[in-house]
Design a protein around this motif. Structure first.
Motif, PDB file in Angstrom:
ATOM      1  N   ALA A  60       0.831  -1.204   0.000  1.00 19.31           N
ATOM      2  CA  ALA A  60       0.000   0.000   0.000  1.00 19.31           C
ATOM      3  C   ALA A  60       0.870   1.259   0.000  1.00 19.31           C
ATOM      4  O   ALA A  60       0.563   2.239  -0.680  1.00 19.31           O
ATOM      5  N   ARG A  61       1.953   1.225   0.754  1.00 20.47           N
ATOM      6  CA  ARG A  61       2.849   2.392   0.796  1.00 20.47           C
ATOM      7  C   ARG A  61       3.452   2.658  -0.580  1.00 20.47           C
ATOM      8  O   ARG A  61       3.531   3.807  -1.032  1.00 20.47           O
TER       9      ARG A  61
ATOM     10  N   ASP B 293       3.012   4.952   6.888  1.00 18.48           N
ATOM     11  CA  ASP B 293       4.259   4.911   7.661  1.00 18.48           C
ATOM     12  C   ASP B 293       3.979   4.820   9.158  1.00 18.48           C
ATOM     13  O   ASP B 293       4.695   4.126   9.896  1.00 18.48           O
ATOM     14  N   ALA B 294       2.964   5.541   9.614  1.00 17.67           N
ATOM     15  CA  ALA B 294       2.643   5.507  11.044  1.00 17.67           C
ATOM     16  C   ALA B 294       2.258   4.097  11.483  1.00 17.67           C
ATOM     17  O   ALA B 294       2.696   3.619  12.536  1.00 17.67           O
ATOM     18  N   VAL B 295       1.448   3.409  10.674  1.00 13.44           N
ATOM     19  CA  VAL B 295       1.048   2.048  11.023  1.00 13.44           C
ATOM     20  C   VAL B 295       2.243   1.095  10.926  1.00 13.44           C
ATOM     21  O   VAL B 295       2.420   0.199  11.767  1.00 13.44           O
ATOM     22  N   LEU B 296       3.084   1.296   9.905  1.00 10.91           N
ATOM     23  CA  LEU B 296       4.271   0.447   9.768  1.00 10.91           C
ATOM     24  C   LEU B 296       5.221   0.620  10.946  1.00 10.91           C
ATOM     25  O   LEU B 296       5.831  -0.350  11.417  1.00 10.91           O
ATOM     26  N   ALA B 297       5.370   1.839  11.433  1.00 10.50           N
ATOM     27  CA  ALA B 297       6.251   2.080  12.575  1.00 10.50           C
ATOM     28  C   ALA B 297       5.735   1.354  13.814  1.00 10.50           C
ATOM     29  O   ALA B 297       6.518   0.728  14.554  1.00 10.50           O
ATOM     30  N   MET B 298       4.433   1.397  14.063  1.00 12.69           N
ATOM     31  CA  MET B 298       3.871   0.703  15.221  1.00 12.69           C
ATOM     32  C   MET B 298       4.013  -0.810  15.057  1.00 12.69           C
ATOM     33  O   MET B 298       4.319  -1.518  16.027  1.00 12.69           O
TER      34      MET B 298
ATOM     35  N   ARG C 212      12.326   3.059  14.646  1.00 10.96           N
ATOM     36  CA  ARG C 212      12.898   4.394  14.795  1.00 10.96           C
ATOM     37  C   ARG C 212      13.073   5.071  13.445  1.00 10.96           C
ATOM     38  O   ARG C 212      12.724   6.235  13.266  1.00 10.96           O
ATOM     39  N   GLU C 213      13.606   4.342  12.463  1.00 10.91           N
ATOM     40  CA  GLU C 213      13.825   4.908  11.128  1.00 10.91           C
ATOM     41  C   GLU C 213      12.502   5.326  10.485  1.00 10.91           C
ATOM     42  O   GLU C 213      12.389   6.414   9.901  1.00 10.91           O
ATOM     43  N   THR C 214      11.496   4.473  10.587  1.00 14.04           N
ATOM     44  CA  THR C 214      10.199   4.776   9.968  1.00 14.04           C
ATOM     45  C   THR C 214       9.546   5.973  10.641  1.00 14.04           C
ATOM     46  O   THR C 214       9.005   6.861   9.965  1.00 14.04           O
ATOM     47  N   ALA C 215       9.589   6.027  11.970  1.00 12.55           N
ATOM     48  CA  ALA C 215       8.990   7.159  12.680  1.00 12.55           C
ATOM     49  C   ALA C 215       9.729   8.446  12.362  1.00 12.55           C
ATOM     50  O   ALA C 215       9.107   9.493  12.098  1.00 12.55           O
TER      51      ALA C 215
ATOM     52  N   GLY D 268       2.023   9.817  -5.631  1.00 11.59           N
ATOM     53  CA  GLY D 268       2.319  11.069  -4.940  1.00 11.59           C
ATOM     54  C   GLY D 268       1.360  11.415  -3.829  1.00 11.59           C
ATOM     55  O   GLY D 268       1.204  12.589  -3.487  1.00 11.59           O
ATOM     56  N   ALA D 269       0.720  10.407  -3.225  1.00 18.83           N
ATOM     57  CA  ALA D 269      -0.232  10.647  -2.131  1.00 18.83           C
ATOM     58  C   ALA D 269       0.540  10.765  -0.819  1.00 18.83           C
ATOM     59  O   ALA D 269       0.702   9.783  -0.090  1.00 18.83           O
ATOM     60  N   VAL D 270       1.033  11.952  -0.524  1.00 15.25           N
ATOM     61  CA  VAL D 270       1.935  12.140   0.611  1.00 15.25           C
ATOM     62  C   VAL D 270       1.244  11.830   1.931  1.00 15.25           C
ATOM     63  O   VAL D 270       1.799  11.138   2.803  1.00 15.25           O
ATOM     64  N   VAL D 271       0.024  12.324   2.118  1.00 13.89           N
ATOM     65  CA  VAL D 271      -0.671  12.098   3.382  1.00 13.89           C
ATOM     66  C   VAL D 271      -0.965  10.610   3.579  1.00 13.89           C
ATOM     67  O   VAL D 271      -0.780  10.063   4.671  1.00 13.89           O
ATOM     68  N   LEU D 272      -1.418   9.942   2.527  1.00 16.83           N
ATOM     69  CA  LEU D 272      -1.664   8.504   2.632  1.00 16.83           C
ATOM     70  C   LEU D 272      -0.363   7.748   2.917  1.00 16.83           C
ATOM     71  O   LEU D 272      -0.355   6.764   3.665  1.00 16.83           O
ATOM     72  N   THR D 273       0.741   8.202   2.338  1.00 22.90           N
ATOM     73  CA  THR D 273       2.038   7.581   2.631  1.00 22.90           C
ATOM     74  C   THR D 273       2.394   7.755   4.095  1.00 22.90           C
ATOM     75  O   THR D 273       2.864   6.816   4.763  1.00 22.90           O
ATOM     76  N   GLN D 274       2.189   8.962   4.618  1.00 20.54           N
ATOM     77  CA  GLN D 274       2.483   9.211   6.031  1.00 20.54           C
ATOM     78  C   GLN D 274       1.596   8.357   6.931  1.00 20.54           C
ATOM     79  O   GLN D 274       2.064   7.815   7.945  1.00 20.54           O
ATOM     80  N   ASN D 275       0.326   8.243   6.594  1.00 23.35           N
ATOM     81  CA  ASN D 275      -0.573   7.424   7.409  1.00 23.35           C
ATOM     82  C   ASN D 275      -0.102   5.962   7.428  1.00 23.35           C
ATOM     83  O   ASN D 275      -0.145   5.299   8.473  1.00 23.35           O
TER      84      ASN D 275
END
Length: 984
Positions: free
Chosen positions: A633-634, A650-655, A667-670, A641-648
């Protein structure tokens, strides 16, 4: 003729400011300088000098100028700036910029790839972030300068992007220099706000003093200042009022008229200066241009007057279309206009030309009598429409300006309205609002009602809901039913997404009243989605009833939307159904998302496709602990170029990485997303990332780091947010268990459950369905002392959340504890093995479970507790979680088993302490000092005597050169946060 000065006069203070800002970029201190002043005061000259000096310092230089560029093409100066840098070199190749290429392709269409959608998701903030990353990459060797001129003429989207840059350049090697007039408007307000926030320097350019005017004249005439005729200096000082451009123009008029001529004795006045009319400044400039243009070839005069009607910058083919000149004739005339110092070719845009100064176009128009000006503008607009009645691209906005100049207000309003609709369709929401507001002011009845409805939609899209509601109330008096239904439906959706329940309900009720029994399927479907979302918001009635009604309406919307079809409505409704289904069955939720994905792919809706992939990835990661679908999905979000969706994502991937004990990845993802989410004001992802940082510290047993991260989370508004049960259950309770504080962990889990009882949560990993039941079973006692007596099983829940891998591992251990206590040892052991298999992706949680179940198995006499405890001890010793490792060793000793001492584990000691000779035993004491405990407390936790603790503390004071115990405790807190122990 015009006599430009070769030197910059009277701007020493401003040049010093620009020089200092350029120098700062070399040490990665970015900055912003706004040059503000009236037309002709010298803003462009200063900006050009800054660019020249930047080239001398080897900075990357990008320059762009605001001009009429059409409502369908916002970001005009930014497009020009990128073109000035990349026209010859092509798109940037830095891999770090690849995620932002689709967004940047909005400015440079040539950078599109086969995967780039026509409508790239994201607004001005996302584009600002992409431009920020590009400028930072350009500035990496020596710095970067971005020059934007005439910001007062910029479209609203450009102003929004510039404001984003202003707020975020401080830590980058990038200097932004922008020029603008002090006219009221969005750009001026943005500059004032930036100055108040102290994130920009604002230089207000003053008129030149008399001595400076003399120096300017001397530079223009290439003569020493002392040889400038006194009469000329006095005349131009009085008439130009210190404006450098006007000084040069009036001086050129004197030279052109022969009143000032060079002789063998230098420059001399011939005749009376008064014969060249310059007494009244505005009139003198107009008369000067009138004389100059009257002396030109009639065809060149026609070209210049048509061009002046088009604005300070124009396309050659547009002038050719209006005048009917052949291409050869056009080039001849344009060359003559350049030689006469009227025009310059635009180097940033082939086929475009610009007047040497904005005042030039204004002065030329002022030479025309009002009636002739109207005729020229009306003819130009008519020729544009005759060539193509659709008025594609920038011609629609241009025709509106021409009709306004021709005093045709209704005609101008119609074209402004059409330009506004096109801008809204293209995603240029701020420009759409500005254009439609202008159309609404100019429109005559009944056009005013139609334009008003379009303006309501644009205001709602821009998030200006209160203005949209107020305007809708006035429009409702005259609009037809179908138009009103569309307006109220759009406002209802905007109010729902803003969680303004009362306004949403009011608008939905208005739609129902207007429709009665005459609703079309399209209208019913759009309303059903709104009412389905509305039913989820807090309101009267039982929550279960509201959820049932929401689901009924969403299903109705899906059925209708797929039949018509209305793919966006179908995706909206299916997304809602997936959320509702998760409380009952994850398979059903995934089925809705699969349908949503299929519709998005069938109808080429890239943003909705990524939304579906992301939600499927979240469900899959919770079921199995593996992030493969989330990564997919990322990548899909990056491609469009969906930056906000990419950030969202990334947040789930970091957790997920935290839960899987992949500390470096987490740490790298966050870190990759945390600063960007703050800049983009993506609060949902930003808060989740802050919570992830706290959870990362908690799952490593670092309470001090956890509290620091939670403090940042609270400052972001998270303390009153729906993430609270995760804070209590996934973060605080887990940390307490790693501290061997089961009482505290149980209290935190109980608090999380109480919060969820009052505020139903969409999160399933809060401990309610896993860790809390396990601790409850472990704390339970059998109902009778006899063998085989049943213990209470009421604490083990059931439901869809219990199938999720994170929860399932703990529930299986809870069942094992009950079975073992009941004497069903083989079944209990099988349950532990199943828990280990399910918990394989989560090593820290799995070994914590083994520590907990190992103690229960030792007590009740079943399973393989010694093997489980040894494995847990090894894991937590390697992770530096001393409390759990020591607890495991204590249980092993109590069982009479041998215990490894790990005396060779010096790699756990941070390098600074190893170099100071700190021993492993001393480091165990040091590791407890951040909490500033007493010697007795340390002795109890390490199972040593207080006297031994005192000896170790004294040794640590000496080896670290700490003057007292408080300093040593602070050193321990800081060092362990920055340099955590290495694995054994």
């Amino acid at each position: 003729m015009r006599t430009p000065s070769p030197i910059v006069v009277g701007r020493a203070t401003e040049l010093a400011l620009l020089d200092a800002a350029l120098a700062a970029t070399a040490v990665r201190r970015g900055g912003v300088v706004f040059l503000v002043g009236e037309p002709g005061i010298g803003k462009s000259r200063l900006a050009a000098e800054c660019a020249h000096r930047a080239h001398g310092r080897d900075l990357a230089v990008l320059t762009g100028r605001s001009a009429v560029d059409g409502a369908g093409r916002p970001f005009g100066p930014l497009r020009e700036a990128l073109a000035s840098r990349f026209r010859r070199t092509g798109p940037p190749t830095d891999p770090a910029l690849l995620p932002y290429r689709p967004l940047l392709a909005r400015l440079v269409p040539e950078w599109r790839t086969a995967d780039t959608p026509v409508a790239v998701p994201g607004g001005e903030l996302e584009l600002g972030e992409a431009l920020l990353r590009l400028l930072a990459q350009l500035g990496r060797p020596h710095g970067c300068l971005l020059v934007l001129e005439d910001l007062h003429d910029a479209d609203p989207e450009t102003v929004a992007v510039v404001e984003y840059l202003v707020d975020n350049l401080a830590e980058l090697p990038v200097l932004l220099v922008a020029t603008l007039r002090p006219d009221p408007g969005p750009a001026r307000e943005m500059v004032r706000a930036a100055e108040r926030r102290r994130c920009a320097a604002v230089a207000e350019l003053r008129p030149l003093a008399p001595a400076e005017v003399r120096r300017l004249i001397a530079g223009c005439l290439d003569t020493p200042a002392g040889q400038v005729p006194e009469a000329v200096a006095e005349q131009l000082t009085a008439d130009a009022d210190g404006n450098p451009y006007l000084v040069e123009e009036l001086l050129g008029a004197l030279v052109g008229a022969g009143a000032l001529r060079r002789s063998a004795h230098g420059w001399q006045v011939f005749g009376e200066l008064g014969t060249v009319p310059t007494a009244s400044l505005p009139a003198s400039i107009v008369r000067s241009y009138g004389r100059r243009i009257a002396a030109l070839d009639p065809r060149l005069r026609e070209l210049l007057l048509v061009a002046a009607c088009l604005g300070p910058r124009f396309a050659m083919d547009t002038v050719q279309l209006v005048t009917g000149f052949t291409e050869r004739r056009m080039f001849d005339l344009l060359r003559a206009a350049a030689e006469a110092s009227f025009l310059l070719p635009d180097p940033g845009a082939p086929g475009w030309y610009a007047f040497r100064h904005a005042l030039t176009a204004e002065a030329l128009l002022a030479t025309l009598p009002p009636l002739e000006r109207v005729v020229v503008a009306r003819h130009a607009a008519a020729e544009l429409e005759r060539a193509d009645p659709a008025l594609p691209g920038e011609r629609c906005r241009l025709a509106a300006d021409l009709l306004l100049l021709a005093e045709d207000r209704p005609g101008a309003a119609r074209h402004f309205a059409e330009a506004g609709r096109r801008a809204l369709a293209a995603g240029a929401v701020a420009s759409a609002v500005a254009l439609l507001q202008r159309a609404h002011q100019l429109a005559a009845e009944p056009d005013r009602v139609v334009v008003g409805c379009a303006l309501v939609e644009a205001l709602a899209e821009a998030g200006r809901l209160d203005q949209a509601l107020a305007l809708a109330a006035t429009v409702a008096q005259d609009a037809d039913v179908d138009r009103l239904v569309a307006v109220h439906t759009r406002l209802a959706w905007a109010a729902v997404t803003a969680e303004r329940t009362q306004e949403a309900a009011s608008q939905a009720a208005a739609v129902r009243e207007l429709l009665g029994d005459r609703a079309t399927p399209e209208q019913r479907a759009a309303l059903a989605v709104v009412e389905a979302e509305l039913a989820l918001l807090p309101g009267p009635g039982e929550r279960s009833e509201r959820l049932a009604e929401s689901e009924r309406l969403a299903r109705l919307a899906v059925e209708t939307a797929q039949r018509i079809p209305l793919p966006v409505v179908a995706c909206q409704a299916l997304q809602l159904l997936a959320v509702l289904a998760r409380d009952r069955d994850f398979d059903e939720a995934d089925a809705h998302l699969e349908r949503m994905l299929a519709i998005a792919e069938q109808h080429d809706l890239p943003s909705w496709r990524v939304e579906a992939l992301q939600r499927l990835g979240v469900n899959a990661s919770m079921r199995t602990g593996t992030p493969e679908l989330l990564e997919h999905a990322r990548q899909a979000a990056l491609r469009i170029g969906a930056v906000v969706l990419t950030q969202n994502t990334d947040a789930v991937l970091a957790m997920n990485a935290v839960l899987c004990a992949q500390w470096a990845t987490a740490r790298e993802t966050a870190d990759r997303a945390l600063a960007a989410t703050a800049r983009l004001r993506n609060l949902t992802a930003h808060r989740y990332l802050l919570l992830t940082e706290a959870t990362l510290a908690a799952h490593q047993g670092r309470r001090r780091g956890m509290e620091q991260a939670l403090a940042a989370f609270d400052r972001s508004g998270g303390g009153d947010y729906y993430l609270v049960p995760l804070v209590l259950g996934l973060c605080r309770a887990f940390c307490a268990l790693l501290e061997e504080d089961r009482v505290r962990a149980t209290a935190d889990l109980a608090a999380a459950r109480a919060w969820e009882d009052e505020h139903p949560s969409v999160y399933h990993l809060t401990g309610r369905y896993g860790l809390h039941p396990l601790l409850a079973v472990l704390a339970d006692t059998p109902r009778s002392a006899g063998a085989g007596a049943d213990s209470s099983r009421a604490v083990i829940p059931d439901g869809p959340a219990t199938v999720l891998a994170w929860n399932r591992q703990f529930l299986l251990l809870a069942q094992a504890a009950q079975l073992g206590r009941d004497g069903r040892t083989e079944a209990a052991t099988r349950a532990v093995r199943a828990a280990q298999e399910v918990g394989e992706p989560f090593p820290t949680a799995r070994h914590l479970g083994m520590r907990l179940i190992g103690e229960a198995a030792l007590r009740d006499g079943w399973g393989e507790p010694l093997r489980w405890l040894r494995a847990a001890e090894e894991h937590f010793h390697a992770q530096g979680v001393g409390a759990v490792a020591r607890a495991c060793r204590t249980l092993l000793r109590q069982a009479g088993a041998s215990v490894s001492q790990h005396r060779d584990g010096r790699n756990r000691i941070p390098s600074q302490l190893r170099s100071q000779g700190v021993t492993l035993r001393e480091f165990e004491v040091f590791g407890l000092l951040p909490e500033a405990p007493t010697n007795q407390s340390i002795a109890d936790r390490l199972a040593i005597s207080p006297r031994t603790v005192e000896k170790h503390v004294a040794s640590l004071l000496a080896k670290t050169a700490s003057p007292d115990r408080a300093t040593l405790c602070n050193l321990a807190a800081g060092l362990l946060a920055q340099d955590p122990p290495e694995p054994a």
